[in-house]
Write an enzyme that holds these catalytic residues in place. Structure first.
Site, short mmCIF file in Angstrom:
data_model
loop_
_atom_site.label_atom_id
_atom_site.label_comp_id
_atom_site.label_asym_id
_atom_site.label_seq_id
_atom_site.Cartn_x
_atom_site.Cartn_y
_atom_site.Cartn_z
CG ASP A 160 -34.98 -24.88 -67.81
OD1 ASP A 160 -35.19 -26.09 -68.01
OD2 ASP A 160 -34.02 -24.46 -67.12
CG HIS B 108 -34.01 -28.96 -67.00
ND1 HIS B 108 -33.75 -28.06 -67.99
CD2 HIS B 108 -33.29 -30.07 -67.26
CE1 HIS B 108 -32.88 -28.60 -68.83
NE2 HIS B 108 -32.59 -29.81 -68.42
#
Length: 146
Positions: free
Chosen positions: A13, A15
């Site tokens: 990930d 983000h």
């Protein structure tokens, strides 16, 4: 005494906005924050917790694959001999419909608290303060009675 927390985004990930906001909020609340950034491995979380004598590990995941990314996470923590509070938050499952099912899954996995992606940082910080205070009280009680 300042409490140290490890913060990062697990797995593949990338983000970063959520943990940046959380890092700023935790720092403003008086915590010493070690931010691992994005795409952090389980080993990086454990090693950082050991190296910094952390009291909590906060895991973020927004891309929906936290179940796979966190498999065996608490076993690694136990093998390292760490006694830390663990939180996870974000969009933890692809197609997440019933968050209570998701929360239950991650609690069974060993996380002390599980938050959805809409959680206000102040709510997480209030929970963290309460959990860490409770752990400190329990440790003091064990020291006195030992």
């Amino acid at each position: 005494m300042t409490k140290t927390v490890i913060l990062g985004v697990i797995g593949s990930d990338a983000h970063v906005v959520g943990i940046t906001i959380l890092e700023q909020a935790l720092s403003a609340a008086g915590f010493d924050v070690v931010n691992l950034g994005v795409q952090s491995s389980q080993s990086e979380f454990v090693e950082a917790a050991e190296a910094n004598d952390a009291e909590a590990v906060l895991v973020s995941s927004l891309y929906g694959h936290a179940k796979q990314d966190c498999e065996g996470f608490h076993q690694r923590i136990a093998e390292a001999g760490l006694d830390v509070t663990t939180y996870i938050g974000g969009n933890l499952a692809v197609g997440q419909d019933d968050f209570e099912e998701t929360r239950s899954f991650f609690r069974k996995m060993g996380f002390d608290r599980v938050f959805d992606s809409e959680t206000d940082p102040e709510d997480a910080i209030a929970s963290l303060r309460a959990d860490l205070d409770m752990r400190s009280t329990e440790r003091e009680g064990q020291t006195v009675s030992a």
